[in-house]
Design a protein around this motif. Structure first.
Motif, mmCIF file in Angstrom:
data_model
loop_
_atom_site.group_PDB
_atom_site.id
_atom_site.type_symbol
_atom_site.label_atom_id
_atom_site.label_comp_id
_atom_site.label_asym_id
_atom_site.label_seq_id
_atom_site.Cartn_x
_atom_site.Cartn_y
_atom_site.Cartn_z
ATOM 1 N N ARG A 14 51.335 37.627 28.206
ATOM 2 C CA ARG A 14 50.640 36.347 28.382
ATOM 3 C C ARG A 14 50.256 35.748 27.025
ATOM 4 O O ARG A 14 50.428 34.552 26.785
ATOM 5 N N GLN A 15 49.756 36.584 26.122
ATOM 6 C CA GLN A 15 49.383 36.108 24.790
ATOM 7 C C GLN A 15 50.600 35.670 23.991
ATOM 8 O O GLN A 15 50.531 34.703 23.226
ATOM 9 N N LYS A 16 51.704 36.363 24.150
ATOM 10 C CA LYS A 16 52.940 35.958 23.467
ATOM 11 C C LYS A 16 53.408 34.596 23.965
ATOM 12 O O LYS A 16 53.911 33.772 23.184
ATOM 13 N N ILE A 17 53.267 34.336 25.249
ATOM 14 C CA ILE A 17 53.642 33.038 25.811
ATOM 15 C C ILE A 17 52.763 31.937 25.208
ATOM 16 O O ILE A 17 53.246 30.851 24.851
ATOM 17 N N HIS A 18 51.461 32.212 25.050
ATOM 18 C CA HIS A 18 50.544 31.222 24.471
ATOM 19 C C HIS A 18 50.944 30.865 23.039
ATOM 20 O O HIS A 18 50.636 29.763 22.567
ATOM 21 N N ALA A 19 51.612 31.795 22.343
ATOM 22 C CA ALA A 19 51.936 31.580 20.929
ATOM 23 C C ALA A 19 53.314 30.952 20.717
ATOM 24 O O ALA A 19 53.695 30.704 19.569
ATOM 25 N N LEU A 20 54.060 30.693 21.774
ATOM 26 C CA LEU A 20 55.403 30.126 21.624
ATOM 27 C C LEU A 20 55.324 28.695 21.077
ATOM 28 O O LEU A 20 54.387 27.948 21.371
ATOM 29 N N SER A 21 56.331 28.320 20.318
ATOM 30 C CA SER A 21 56.395 26.939 19.826
ATOM 31 C C SER A 21 56.940 25.993 20.893
ATOM 32 O O SER A 21 56.580 24.814 20.928
ATOM 33 N N THR A 22 57.812 26.503 21.767
ATOM 34 C CA THR A 22 58.350 25.723 22.881
ATOM 35 C C THR A 22 58.360 26.598 24.121
ATOM 36 O O THR A 22 58.881 27.716 24.095
ATOM 37 N N VAL A 23 57.800 26.112 25.198
ATOM 38 C CA VAL A 23 57.746 26.889 26.429
ATOM 39 C C VAL A 23 58.237 26.033 27.588
ATOM 40 O O VAL A 23 57.986 24.826 27.646
ATOM 41 N N HIS A 24 58.993 26.660 28.487
ATOM 42 C CA HIS A 24 59.414 26.021 29.730
ATOM 43 C C HIS A 24 58.459 26.448 30.834
ATOM 44 O O HIS A 24 58.103 27.629 30.925
ATOM 45 N N ALA A 25 58.055 25.530 31.684
ATOM 46 C CA ALA A 25 57.104 25.849 32.743
ATOM 47 C C ALA A 25 57.521 25.174 34.044
ATOM 48 O O ALA A 25 58.041 24.053 34.043
ATOM 49 N N ASP A 26 57.291 25.888 35.136
ATOM 50 C CA ASP A 26 57.605 25.348 36.461
ATOM 51 C C ASP A 26 56.882 26.206 37.493
ATOM 52 O O ASP A 26 56.328 27.259 37.160
ATOM 53 N N ASP A 45 64.002 31.597 26.322
ATOM 54 C CA ASP A 45 65.201 32.422 26.472
ATOM 55 C C ASP A 45 64.939 33.895 26.202
ATOM 56 O O ASP A 45 65.814 34.734 26.465
ATOM 57 N N ASP A 46 63.774 34.257 25.671
ATOM 58 C CA ASP A 46 63.477 35.639 25.311
ATOM 59 C C ASP A 46 62.334 36.260 26.108
ATOM 60 O O ASP A 46 62.259 37.479 26.213
ATOM 61 N N LEU A 47 61.423 35.442 26.624
ATOM 62 C CA LEU A 47 60.234 35.942 27.314
ATOM 63 C C LEU A 47 60.094 35.248 28.661
ATOM 64 O O LEU A 47 60.462 34.073 28.813
ATOM 65 N N ALA A 48 59.544 35.973 29.638
ATOM 66 C CA ALA A 48 59.330 35.408 30.968
ATOM 67 C C ALA A 48 57.991 35.901 31.502
ATOM 68 O O ALA A 48 57.743 37.110 31.550
ATOM 69 N N PHE A 49 57.131 34.974 31.918
ATOM 70 C CA PHE A 49 55.819 35.331 32.446
ATOM 71 C C PHE A 49 55.643 34.652 33.796
ATOM 72 O O PHE A 49 55.817 33.432 33.923
ATOM 73 N N PHE A 50 55.286 35.434 34.813
ATOM 74 C CA PHE A 50 55.096 34.926 36.170
ATOM 75 C C PHE A 50 53.661 35.187 36.616
ATOM 76 O O PHE A 50 53.068 36.221 36.284
ATOM 77 N N HIS A 51 53.128 34.240 37.370
ATOM 78 C CA HIS A 51 51.739 34.359 37.820
ATOM 79 C C HIS A 51 51.619 33.743 39.211
ATOM 80 O O HIS A 51 51.941 32.566 39.411
ATOM 81 N N LEU A 52 51.165 34.540 40.180
ATOM 82 C CA LEU A 52 50.934 34.043 41.537
ATOM 83 C C LEU A 52 49.502 33.561 41.663
ATOM 84 O O LEU A 52 48.559 34.281 41.318
ATOM 85 N N ASP A 53 49.345 32.333 42.170
ATOM 86 C CA ASP A 53 48.018 31.728 42.257
ATOM 87 C C ASP A 53 47.896 30.976 43.577
ATOM 88 O O ASP A 53 48.882 30.459 44.112
ATOM 89 N N ALA A 54 46.668 30.916 44.086
ATOM 90 C CA ALA A 54 46.430 30.206 45.340
ATOM 91 C C ALA A 54 46.436 28.691 45.148
ATOM 92 O O ALA A 54 46.453 27.952 46.131
ATOM 93 N N HIS A 55 46.415 28.237 43.910
ATOM 94 C CA HIS A 55 46.282 26.808 43.641
ATOM 95 C C HIS A 55 47.422 26.297 42.761
ATOM 96 O O HIS A 55 48.078 27.064 42.057
ATOM 97 N N ARG A 56 47.583 24.981 42.818
ATOM 98 C CA ARG A 56 48.561 24.292 41.970
ATOM 99 C C ARG A 56 47.820 23.307 41.074
ATOM 100 O O ARG A 56 48.253 22.183 40.870
ATOM 101 N N SER A 57 46.702 23.760 40.546
ATOM 102 C CA SER A 57 45.770 22.895 39.833
ATOM 103 C C SER A 57 45.899 23.086 38.330
ATOM 104 O O SER A 57 46.650 23.924 37.829
ATOM 105 N N ALA A 58 45.088 22.304 37.590
ATOM 106 C CA ALA A 58 45.054 22.438 36.136
ATOM 107 C C ALA A 58 44.525 23.810 35.730
ATOM 108 O O ALA A 58 44.967 24.373 34.726
ATOM 109 N N GLU A 59 43.599 24.356 36.518
ATOM 110 C CA GLU A 59 43.064 25.687 36.212
ATOM 111 C C GLU A 59 44.157 26.742 36.318
ATOM 112 O O GLU A 59 44.209 27.683 35.510
ATOM 113 N N ALA A 60 45.037 26.604 37.293
ATOM 114 C CA ALA A 60 46.153 27.549 37.426
ATOM 115 C C ALA A 60 47.102 27.423 36.241
ATOM 116 O O ALA A 60 47.598 28.420 35.726
#
Length: 282
Positions: A14-26, A45-60
């Motif tokens: 998760r911290q590595k994702i925060h430090a990326l210069s370009t990130v894809h999100a969906d 292309d090198d890292l993948a982070f998945f997170h299940l959440d009950a919401h589709r909000s800004a907090e998520a």
């Protein structure tokens, strides 16, 4: 046991994702105990982070990318991503083309006075504009990046988009589709012409979420909180091991039999080599 041992690696990822210069999100929908949840993705292309959440909000979105993302985010125009306050944003042009294609099909069903051939032609022109933008970006990335050439291409595309926005449309749906193209959000269409490693589409995230969609059809979702955690952690580690050139079953063997430090070393290769991006199909 794999999740328990993998949680430290998951939080480090998760911290590595925060430090990326370009990130894809969906994100995509997920059923949990009969209720709608969301499977969020962030990576490259090198890292993948998945997170299940009950919401589709800004907090998520913030749990995915932090409260202030210092790089460029490549995503659709969904408003929740504004909650991470990215330094820059590339809006996915493929989503615009898909909306134009769907709207064109709807307009083709209208007959008589309800028909609006001008609106149909507008939708076709928008699709052509997206194709031209993707092809222009691909030509720029095939050779050493030249900022002045990229700027000229962006200016040409802006003029073409400006001409499309002037077209008067009788169809309310077509006119509502046209308004965002003329609004302040259009500046996010051209970020890829300022940064050579930013693509014009979010195809990378779409491909990364495809295994989740297939899994959703097979298992029909989850029933317990531990199931949410299991899918988040194991999917993240599995989909990160593969682009790192690691065989996932060998990594999980190390995870279950060695220390956390050894498992982390087994997950990542020593140096990340950026492979040339394949041509975009828009």
């Amino acid at each position: 046991e794999a999740v328990r041992r993998g949680l430290p690696l998951y939080e480090d990822l998760r911290q590595k994702i925060h430090a990326l210069s370009t990130v894809h999100a969906d994100e995509t929908s997920w059923r949990h105990d009969g209720h709608c949840h969301w499977f969020w993705y962030a990576g490259d292309d090198d890292l993948a982070f998945f997170h299940l959440d009950a919401h589709r909000s800004a907090e998520a979105a913030q749990s995915l990318l932090g409260r202030r993302f210092a790089g460029t985010i490549v995503a659709d125009a969904y408003a929740s991503y504004k909650g991470v306050r990215p330094k820059d944003w590339q809006s996915c042009l493929a989503h615009i083309k898909t909306k134009a294609k769907e709207l064109e099909r709807e307009l083709a069903l209208l007959k008589g006075k309800a028909a609006d051939p001008v609106a149909r032609q507008f939708c076709q022109d928008v699709q052509g504009w997206v194709r031209a933008a993707c092809q222009a970006h691909h030509r720029l990335t095939r050779r050493p990046w030249r900022a002045q050439t990229a700027q000229r291409q962006a200016q040409t595309l802006r003029r073409k988009l400006r001409a499309l926005r002037r077209t008067p449309l009788r169809s309310p749906r077509a006119d509502a589709f046209r308004k965002p193209l003329a609004g302040p959000e259009q500046k996010h269409f051209f970020t890829c012409f300022r940064h050579p490693r930013v693509p014009p589409t979010n195809n990378q995230a779409e491909r990364s979420l495809r295994p989740v969609v297939i899994m959703r059809k097979v298992v029909q979702g989850t029933r317990s909180p531990s199931g949410l955690e299991n899918h988040s952690v194991l999917r993240s580690l599995f989909e990160t091991a593969r682009p790192q050139g690691k065989k996932p079953h060998q990594f999980f063997l190390v995870l279950l039999t060695k220390t956390t430090a050894q498992a982390q070393a087994a997950l990542y290769r020593k140096s990340i080599r950026h492979k040339p991006r394949p041509p975009l199909r828009c």
